[in-house]
Design a protein around this motif. Structure first.
Motif: not given
Length: 517
Positions: A54, A58, A60, A82, A106
């Protein structure tokens, strides 16, 4: 935190852990976790995410109930540099597939009991590099899922969070709107957006580390999510429940945990009306009650004042695109009960007509919001963004056109009239459902009311009301219409009134008007 670094959202948890490490931060079912425990576990999950590939920026996704794992995961994602996206556990498989392919995360963090919903969409998500599953999952099931590990493995170990790799104008979260008008849209919020909202709201609620905040709202709903963020910012305690499905049980928790803050929505307060016998309980600990989504009907205000005699009651209004717009100072509740209040600290608002000109007091128009809480836009939807974010008074700035019809009185207090897409055009007149609903709610025996426009050959649209009666009340459509005739202008009187046992709700407890016709 690095010396001289600008604070980010996840510093709220870290700073409280430094100051109050041994203090209970979270009560969730049988679990009681300290600030130190939350800090340690979230750092471990953050390290696991980074090791799994990650990268900064990105996304999540967290697809889970209100659990300890969800709380830990939220802070872990931020610590991994993230962008966090919490999705309601009631989301169906098709919609989850849409969300996964919209924000292309991700990693996905979820729970075993949701496997029938997430398994297929996860397999079909091309961006997924890690799937973390909590709960009792066996080896064969784990092997059948893409890039999957157990929660215990991801949360193992001690040590510091990964090195920080972002600044406060970077995205912190994508919060999906409920999609009552078409496809869900991902509201992009930066660290600065969310911290500005927390600072403003915490200031007028006067939150302190002695507060105990009860949250029965989904963490996927921004109103629920901010309860956790503000609690940990202040060093308060969060009592997290999965839902308000069992009101009597929740009220027992209020007493046991000495809860001081009770955030709710109108549907929760309507459910309380069935529990009048419980007002002998000791609710003296409740310091404040908050409501958002719409102005509270007078009936609910009186009920809350009865139940929580010592509490300050805050009626508030906002939308995911800027978190919060207004709050009504409790001292003004008696003289302006139907107002949603004044602009929150560090925010400006005004109302414009269809030609984008500012209007005077009591003229109805679209509400515009200016401030640090205004979103960066909708994820991957530039056209939808352009309709909401437009140039503001200062060169280069953007302000939020809410799409809500409101009016403001001479003192600057706001009154919500209706969403622009909900206004009913009947006999050439504009009817705001909220006004008709307020009148229906004042009729003795009415518990809930919803008003929509339905196609009509003669009128263009006819006003139709759906009404839930209080238990033991016998009143028919004819009597309800007669009561409306006493209180409403002719064109606003519902052409038909349907008595129903309940109103349809979204996953976040908001009224689902799209399901009424």
């Amino acid at each position: 935190m690095m010396h001289g670094a600008v604070p980010l959202l996840d510093d709220y948890l870290s700073h409280s852990a430094e100051r109050l490490g041994d203090k209970i931060a979270l009560v969730c079912g049988e679990h009681r976790l300290t600030y130190d425990e939350l800090e340690t576990r979230s750092s471990a999950v953050a390290r696991h995410l980074v090791t799994s590939g990650v990268a900064p920026g990105d996304r999540v996704m967290i697809f889970a109930d209100n659990t300890v794992e969800t709380v830990v995961s939220f802070w872990a994602v931020l610590k991994a540099s993230a962008v966090v996206c919490v999705v309601n556990p009631l989301t169906k498989s098709d919609k989850l597939g849409y969300l996964l392919n919209d924000c292309l995360p991700a990693a996905l963090i979820t729970d075993k009991h949701l496997q029938p919903v997430f398994a297929e969409p996860a397999r079909n998500c091309p961006s997924l590099r890690r799937l973390i599953v909590s709960g009792q999952v066996d080896d064969a099931e784990l092997r059948g899922l893409p890039h999957a590990v157990r929660w215990d493995e991801a949360a193992a170990g001690h040590g510091k969070a990964p090195a920080r790799r972002r600044i406060d104008i970077d995205l912190a979260a994508i919060i999906y709107t409920s999609g009552s008008t078409g496809e869900p849209k991902g509201v992009m919020l930066t660290h600065r957006n969310m911290m500005a909202a927390c600072t403003s709201i915490a200031s007028y609620l006067e939150l302190g580390e002695d507060d105990v905040i009860l949250n029965v709202l989904p963490l996927a709903f921004d109103y629920g999510l901010y309860q956790m963020i503000m609690a940990f910012r202040t060093g308060a305690r969060l009592v997290l429940e999965r839902s308000f499905a069992f009101p009597a049980q929740i009220l027992a928790i209020i007493e046991r945990e000495r809860v001081t803050g009770f955030p709710g929505v109108p549907t929760i307060f309507a459910a309380l009306s069935d529990l009048r016998t419980l007002k002998a309980n000791d609710f003296a600990s409740i310091r404040y009650v908050t409501n958002t989504a719409a102005a509270l009907p007078l009936k609910h205000i009186r009920l809350l004042q009865e139940l929580f005699a010592a509490a300050r009651i805050y009626s508030m209004y906002g939308l995911t695109e800027c978190k919060r717009c207004t709050y009504l100072p409790p001292d003004d509740l008696a003289r302006k009960p139907l107002s949603v209040g004044i602009a929150i600290p560090n925010t400006e608002m005004w109302i414009v007509d269809e030609d984008d000109r500012r209007v005077g007091p009591n003229a109805v128009g679209q509400l515009v919001i200016r401030g640090a809480t205004v979103m960066k836009g909708y994820w991957g939807k530039p056209e939808a963004t352009a309709k909401k974010l437009k140039p503001g008074p200062l060169p280069g700035e953007q302000v939020l056109y809410t799409g809500d019809y409101c009016r403001m009185d001479e003192e600057g207090y706001l009154y919500f009239v209706g969403r622009s897409d909900e206004i009913i055009k009947s006999r050439g007149e504009k009817v705001a459902p909220r006004e008709v609903e307020n009148v229906l709610m004042e009729i003795p025996g009415v518990r809930e009311a919803a008003v929509v426009g339905v196609p009509d050959d003669l009128l263009g649209q006819a006003v139709k009301a759906f009404v839930v009666m209080e238990q033991g009340t016998i009143m028919g459509e004819k009597q309800l219409r007669m009561e409306c005739q006493k209180r409403l202008e002719n064109f606003m009187i519902p052409k038909s009134i349907q008595i129903v046992s309940s109103l349809p709700m979204t996953d976040t407890g908001k009224l689902k008007k799209m399901a009424l016709s």
